[in-house]
Every structure is written in structure tokens, then in C-alpha cells.
Motif scaffolding. Structure first.
Motif, PDB file in Angstrom:
ATOM      1  N   LEU A  53       0.850  -1.183   0.000  1.00 51.95           N
ATOM      2  CA  LEU A  53       0.000   0.000   0.000  1.00 51.95           C
ATOM      3  C   LEU A  53       0.892   1.241   0.000  1.00 51.95           C
ATOM      4  O   LEU A  53       1.866   1.307   0.752  1.00 51.95           O
ATOM      5  CB  LEU A  53      -0.853  -0.027   1.264  1.00 51.95           C
ATOM      6  CG  LEU A  53      -2.016   0.935   1.383  1.00 51.95           C
ATOM      7  CD1 LEU A  53      -3.108   0.569   0.388  1.00 51.95           C
ATOM      8  CD2 LEU A  53      -2.575   0.905   2.796  1.00 51.95           C
ATOM      9  N   SER A  54       0.590   2.190  -0.847  1.00 48.71           N
ATOM     10  CA  SER A  54       1.356   3.438  -0.839  1.00 48.71           C
ATOM     11  C   SER A  54       0.731   4.402   0.168  1.00 48.71           C
ATOM     12  O   SER A  54      -0.444   4.270   0.542  1.00 48.71           O
ATOM     13  CB  SER A  54       1.372   4.068  -2.231  1.00 48.71           C
ATOM     14  OG  SER A  54       0.107   4.614  -2.547  1.00 48.71           O
ATOM     15  N   ALA A  55       1.512   5.368   0.581  1.00 44.78           N
ATOM     16  CA  ALA A  55       1.001   6.372   1.516  1.00 44.78           C
ATOM     17  C   ALA A  55      -0.140   7.164   0.887  1.00 44.78           C
ATOM     18  O   ALA A  55      -1.126   7.489   1.557  1.00 44.78           O
ATOM     19  CB  ALA A  55       2.128   7.299   1.958  1.00 44.78           C
ATOM     20  N   SER A  56      -0.029   7.466  -0.397  1.00 47.04           N
ATOM     21  CA  SER A  56      -1.099   8.228  -1.056  1.00 47.04           C
ATOM     22  C   SER A  56      -2.384   7.410  -1.158  1.00 47.04           C
ATOM     23  O   SER A  56      -3.481   7.956  -1.016  1.00 47.04           O
ATOM     24  CB  SER A  56      -0.649   8.720  -2.431  1.00 47.04           C
ATOM     25  OG  SER A  56      -0.333   7.648  -3.278  1.00 47.04           O
ATOM     26  N   GLU A  57      -2.271   6.106  -1.385  1.00 48.73           N
ATOM     27  CA  GLU A  57      -3.463   5.249  -1.405  1.00 48.73           C
ATOM     28  C   GLU A  57      -4.114   5.231  -0.024  1.00 48.73           C
ATOM     29  O   GLU A  57      -5.337   5.360   0.101  1.00 48.73           O
ATOM     30  CB  GLU A  57      -3.103   3.828  -1.827  1.00 48.73           C
ATOM     31  CG  GLU A  57      -2.757   3.677  -3.279  1.00 48.73           C
ATOM     32  CD  GLU A  57      -2.203   2.304  -3.615  1.00 48.73           C
ATOM     33  OE1 GLU A  57      -2.417   1.858  -4.761  1.00 48.73           O
ATOM     34  OE2 GLU A  57      -1.526   1.677  -2.755  1.00 48.73           O
ATOM     35  N   ALA A  58      -3.305   5.072   1.015  1.00 52.08           N
ATOM     36  CA  ALA A  58      -3.842   5.030   2.377  1.00 52.08           C
ATOM     37  C   ALA A  58      -4.529   6.346   2.734  1.00 52.08           C
ATOM     38  O   ALA A  58      -5.599   6.355   3.349  1.00 52.08           O
ATOM     39  CB  ALA A  58      -2.733   4.712   3.372  1.00 52.08           C
ATOM     40  N   SER A  59      -3.935   7.454   2.338  1.00 53.43           N
ATOM     41  CA  SER A  59      -4.526   8.763   2.619  1.00 53.43           C
ATOM     42  C   SER A  59      -5.857   8.927   1.880  1.00 53.43           C
ATOM     43  O   SER A  59      -6.837   9.424   2.449  1.00 53.43           O
ATOM     44  CB  SER A  59      -3.548   9.864   2.207  1.00 53.43           C
ATOM     45  OG  SER A  59      -4.047  11.116   2.560  1.00 53.43           O
ATOM     46  N   ALA A  60      -5.906   8.482   0.638  1.00 57.37           N
ATOM     47  CA  ALA A  60      -7.155   8.567  -0.133  1.00 57.37           C
ATOM     48  C   ALA A  60      -8.237   7.673   0.471  1.00 57.37           C
ATOM     49  O   ALA A  60      -9.413   8.056   0.526  1.00 57.37           O
ATOM     50  CB  ALA A  60      -6.901   8.192  -1.592  1.00 57.37           C
ATOM     51  N   ILE A  61      -7.857   6.504   0.949  1.00 55.20           N
ATOM     52  CA  ILE A  61      -8.810   5.600   1.588  1.00 55.20           C
ATOM     53  C   ILE A  61      -9.336   6.229   2.879  1.00 55.20           C
ATOM     54  O   ILE A  61     -10.518   6.135   3.197  1.00 55.20           O
ATOM     55  CB  ILE A  61      -8.170   4.225   1.854  1.00 55.20           C
ATOM     56  CG1 ILE A  61      -7.911   3.515   0.518  1.00 55.20           C
ATOM     57  CG2 ILE A  61      -9.037   3.365   2.772  1.00 55.20           C
ATOM     58  CD1 ILE A  61      -6.966   2.333   0.608  1.00 55.20           C
TER      59      ILE A  61
END
Length: 95
Positions: A53-61
Motif C-alpha cells: 500500500l502506498s502512503a497516497s493510497e492510504a490517505s485517499a482511503i
């Protein structure tokens, strides 16, 4: 069926979890499926796990965080403290 979605951050050098943060429930899971656009990397009865998981994916989630779930700003702070790929980010759904 109730689902909990949790972000785990693992330090492979130490061999330990350095951060565990609940994100939300069903709405967060729906958002995760939309953002990631892929099946879980590992599934078994009662658990699904997405790795890499990328940090940007986690933030968007986290935009769909529920109640006391982590908000995007909190996830962004995790990225500063535990930046991938040095730290492994995983998203886990348990049900």
C-alpha cells in the motif's frame, strides 16, 4: 456483515509492527476497493489483506474514515514518520 478496516505499518528491519490504526468500516472498505482497484493479496476466512500500500493510497482511503478512524492528515503524518518502502504498509479487513 460488519467489517473493520485497519492500516498496519511494519518495520522489516526490526521485524515488528510500528503502527496500527483503525480506519473505518463498510464505507471505508468500499473506498479501499475503489482506490486500490485490485483483489486482496491474501484472503482467508475472516480476513483480507492488501500489501504494498502506498502512503497516497492510504490517505485517499482515509477520506472515507468512519467515526474515530484516522483522517487523511493523520495518515500523512504516518508517511513522514514511517515512509514506504522502508516501512511496509498493509490494509487489513477483518470480519
Amino acid at each position: 456483515m460488519a467489517s473493520d478496516v485497519t492500516l498496519y505499518i511494519f518495520d522489516p528491519r526490526l521485524g515488528t509492527m510500528v503502527c496500527t490504526r483503525w480506519l473505518g468500516m463498510r464505507g471505508t472498505l468500499d473506498r479501499a476497493r475503489h482506490i486500490l482497484g485490485r483483489a486482496p493479496d491474501r484472503s482467508q476466512v475472516g480476513m483480507d489483506c492488501w500489501t504494498d500500500l502506498s502512503a497516497s493510497e492510504a490517505s485517499a482511503i482515509a477520506e472515507a474514515s468512519y467515526g474515530g478512524g484516522a483522517a487523511p492528515a493523520e495518515v500523512d503524518e504516518f508517511a513522514k514518520t514511517f515512509p514506504p518502502p522502508a516501512f511496509w504498509w498493509l490494509l487489513v479487513r477483518d470480519y
